[in-house]
Design a protein around this motif. Structure first.
Motif, PDB file in Angstrom:
ATOM      1  N   ARG A  90       0.820  -1.210   0.000  1.00 47.73           N
ATOM      2  CA  ARG A  90       0.000   0.000   0.000  1.00 47.73           C
ATOM      3  C   ARG A  90       0.857   1.265   0.000  1.00 47.73           C
ATOM      4  N   LEU A  91       2.113   1.139   0.408  1.00 47.44           N
ATOM      5  CA  LEU A  91       2.989   2.307   0.420  1.00 47.44           C
ATOM      6  C   LEU A  91       3.621   2.502  -0.963  1.00 47.44           C
ATOM      7  N   GLU A  95       7.992   5.726  -0.070  1.00 46.69           N
ATOM      8  CA  GLU A  95       7.679   5.510   1.348  1.00 46.69           C
ATOM      9  C   GLU A  95       8.347   4.238   1.863  1.00 46.69           C
ATOM     10  N   PHE A  99      11.037   4.392   4.921  1.00 43.39           N
ATOM     11  CA  PHE A  99      10.894   3.614   6.152  1.00 43.39           C
ATOM     12  C   PHE A  99      12.242   3.021   6.566  1.00 43.39           C
ATOM     13  N   LYS A 102      14.614   5.602   7.865  1.00 43.43           N
ATOM     14  CA  LYS A 102      14.296   5.952   9.254  1.00 43.43           C
ATOM     15  C   LYS A 102      14.800   4.873  10.202  1.00 43.43           C
TER      16      LYS A 102
ATOM     17  N   TRP B  13       5.379   5.352  12.343  1.00 43.12           N
ATOM     18  CA  TRP B  13       5.132   6.149  11.122  1.00 43.12           C
ATOM     19  C   TRP B  13       4.662   5.249   9.986  1.00 43.12           C
ATOM     20  N   LYS B  14       5.382   4.158   9.771  1.00 40.86           N
ATOM     21  CA  LYS B  14       5.049   3.255   8.666  1.00 40.86           C
ATOM     22  C   LYS B  14       3.687   2.614   8.862  1.00 40.86           C
ATOM     23  N   LEU B  17       0.857   5.109   8.400  1.00 34.70           N
ATOM     24  CA  LEU B  17       0.702   5.415   6.980  1.00 34.70           C
ATOM     25  C   LEU B  17      -0.056   4.293   6.287  1.00 34.70           C
ATOM     26  N   ASP B  18       0.332   3.069   6.604  1.00 30.16           N
ATOM     27  CA  ASP B  18      -0.278   1.895   6.000  1.00 30.16           C
ATOM     28  C   ASP B  18      -1.757   1.806   6.393  1.00 30.16           C
ATOM     29  N   LYS B  21      -4.034   4.034   4.483  1.00 25.85           N
ATOM     30  CA  LYS B  21      -4.303   3.621   3.102  1.00 25.85           C
ATOM     31  C   LYS B  21      -5.087   2.314   3.020  1.00 25.85           C
TER      32      LYS B  21
END
Ligand SMILES: Nc1ncnc2c1ncn2[C@@H]1O[C@H](COP(=O)(O)OP(=O)(O)OP(=O)(O)O)[C@@H](O)[C@H]1O
Ligand SMILES: [Mg+2]
Lengths: 305, 266
Positions: A90-91, A95, A99, A102, B13-14, B17-18, B21
């Motif tokens: 989905r990313l 992104e 990830f 990070k 964060w990941k 975000l997921d 969506k």
């Protein structure tokens, strides 16, 4: 201690032994090939060397970090391309990469341009804002390779990097691997593509639970004590004169090529002297090489026996 | 192994975000609060509509045989509904993190994203922290948002009868801000532990969801008149869950390590 040092490494899952008694070294700047049939333990070995599985026996050091003790420090310097790309569908591509930047606590402003360079090189430039779910198999594989490299790792493990790639992409990836090695990085490549291994790796190890053979590709391919000679014109003309030599019991001719089996390598100059004496114009003379595939299949055959 | 908050935040964060969506998950997350808010408002509204219906008094007498003659049965039943419904409302902070955490932990295994993730420097503790935050924050925010809608709705519907705001009252305020987060922590802990053991998000969800059954059972006991809910009653539930939370935290730290996660791939 840089590079990779493996000593008597083994892994058991319950009562199944996946790998045992594995020992080898990989120098910085070297691409080391790990060959072996399905289920031979290549992925298991790579997982142990990246701190994902703890060894049941033996020890290993990667870039100075013991794999069983310094997991966190180890994972900072290694990059692992896993068998399955393992991306977040989905990313977007960007992104997905952010990830991992990070997770490695990188400065994204610096790391992103580097990643973008690779994306462009692998033909993914301009597609970084799309969700990965819409990528083809090869595109995913290439994105996973970029992800492996985002933190500029010193040691890189690539588990079948070119599987699913078209010939052109495969070549781009091979070029990138060669370049990374030339920059002094240590690379371990697991592959079933023997010609790729031959092109990229200086040394290979053939595993099937145990290490069956290890050494420089040229050495493994050495076909006993034989010499390949290329002459001007038909090679057949020299069969008779060579047959008279006591130390060359067996000679084959094909086109302009002669394969001379020797009792002892030390006689190679005598063979050439004899040929030149008989009026041959010699273009080249090299130790005979067997195709890697043949060597590999023979090794597995022996391993079975 | 040092705990690096930046890496835990990266995971948060990941996952967040997921989640944003993941339309399917968002829809299933939205259904529960909607039901939790609309059902009690509907019940209150039905009492307000016919406050003098003779049968209301019989129902009220069932719960409190000593109900004074002059007291409004409708008002009594509204208060009882509001008190009992809080037990039901607690299902939401338990269930939302189960939906999210099952997806995010077992989902990583199912989609084979766990191996690259574990090959990064992130530690098991950072991973669990990031993932838990990504489940807890939405759960608590949704619970609070639903609470606000609930208060406004009940007050509007009950106004013609009571002529004053009924909500927020002490029980609900304490419950939503203190007890609900404890329950959310509990739902998340259960889902994380189960997700680490099974290899499919769906299975993790189904198994974890079983923990809401005792909650629903207790509300059933209240409606049947066996259990009498009140502030002390819910505070006791909260205390029990607090102990369970501590046990879950201890178990997660002990049971979640890299090797276990990697070698339990289905
Ligand atoms: N987590 C696990 N639990 C149990 N057995 C395992 C596990 N991982 C690997 N094995 C076993 O270890 C052996 C080696 O597997 P591995 O994946 O390392 O092979 P491989 O050389 O990478 O094969 P391929 O070329 O197919 O990728 C196999 O017999 C496999 O079934
Ligand atoms: Mg493999």
């Amino acid at each position: 201690m840089s590079g990779i040092h493996v000593e008597g490494l083994g892994k058991r899952f319950g009562d199944r032994t996946a790998v045992e008694g594995l020992s080898f070294h990989v120098r910085p700047g070297e691409v080391f090939g790990l060959l072996g049939p399905n289920g031979a333990g290549k992925t298991t070995t790579v997982r142990m060397l990246t701190g994902l599985l703890s060894p049941s026996e033996g020890e290993a050091t990667v870039w100075g970090h013991r794999v069983d003790r310094d997991g966190e420090a180890l994972r900072k310097v290694v990059g692992l391309l896993t068998e399955q790309p393992g991306l977040y569908d989905r990313l977007t591509a960007r992104e997905n990469l952010r990830f991992f930047m990070k997770l490695h606590e990188l400065d994204e402003a610096k790391a992103w341009p580097r990643a973008q360079d690779y994306l462009r090189r692998f033909g993914l430039g301009g597609r970084d804002a799309e969700p990965v779910g819409g990528f083809s198999k090869g595109m995913r594989q290439k994105l996973a390779i970029v992800r492996t490299l985002v933190h500029d790792p010193q040691v890189i493990f690539l588990d079948e990097p070119t599987s699913g790639l078209d010939p052109e992409s495969a070549r781009t990836v091979r070029d990138a691997v060669a370049e990374l090695a030339s920059e002094g990085r240590t690379i371990v490549l697991c592959s079933h593509n023997l010609s790729e291994v031959e092109r990229l790796c200086e040394r290979v190890g053939v595993v099937k639970r145990r290490l069956l053979a290890i050494g420089p590709v040229r050495e493994l391919r050495r076909a006993g004590q034989a010499l390949d000679v290329r002459v001007d014109g038909e090679a057949e003309r020299f069969l008779n004169v060579l047959a008279s030599l006591p130390f060359a019991p067996n000679v084959l001719a094909e086109g302009a090529r002669l394969r001379v089996m020797l009792a002892d390598e030390a006689h190679a100059p005598d063979v050439l002297a004899c040929l030149v004496g008989a009026g041959a114009r010699v273009h080249s003379a090299v130790p005979a090489q067997r195709p890697l595939e043949e060597v590999y299949l023979d090794l597995l055959q022996e391993g079975r026996g | 192994m040092a705990f690096r908050p930046r890496r835990a935040m990266a995971v948060f964060w990941k996952d967040f975000l997921d989640l944003r969506k993941n339309l399917g998950l968002l829809v299933s997350m939205a259904v529960l609060p909607t039901v939790m808010v609309l059902v009690p408002i509907g019940v209150v509204w039905s009492y307000v509509r016919t406050p003098n219906h003779a049968d209301l008094r019989s129902v009220a007498m069932f719960y409190d045989p000593n109900l004074p003659l002059g007291a409004s049965a409708a008002r009594f039943l509204i208060d009882k509904t509001l008190t009992d419904w809080f037990g039901m409302f607690l299902v939401m902070p338990v269930f939302v993190p189960i939906l999210i955490a099952s997806q995010s932990v077992a989902g990583e295994k199912e989609r084979r994203t766990l191996e690259p993730l574990l090959a990064s420097p992130v530690t098991a503790a950072e991973l669990v922290t990031g993932k838990s935050l990504a489940a807890l924050v939405p759960a608590v925010v949704i619970t609070w948002a639903a609470f606000i809608c609930f208060c406004v709705g009940v007050d509007i519907v009950a106004w013609p009868l009571v002529q004053m705001p009924l909500m927020p009252n002490a029980l609900w305020t304490f419950g939503v801000f203190v007890i609900a987060p404890l329950f959310a922590f509990f739902g998340n802990g259960v889902a994380v532990l189960i997700s680490a053991r099974v290899s499919e998000a769906r299975m993790a969800q189904q198994l974890s969801a079983l923990v809401v059954l005792p909650l629903v059972g207790m509300v059933g006991g209240q409606v049947a008149g066996f259990l009498k809910a009140g502030l002390a009653y819910y505070a006791l539930q909260g205390a029990v869950v607090l102990v369970l939370d501590a046990i879950l935290l201890w178990a997660s730290i002990r049971l979640l390590d890299r090797e276990r996660l990697v070698s339990r791939w289905g």
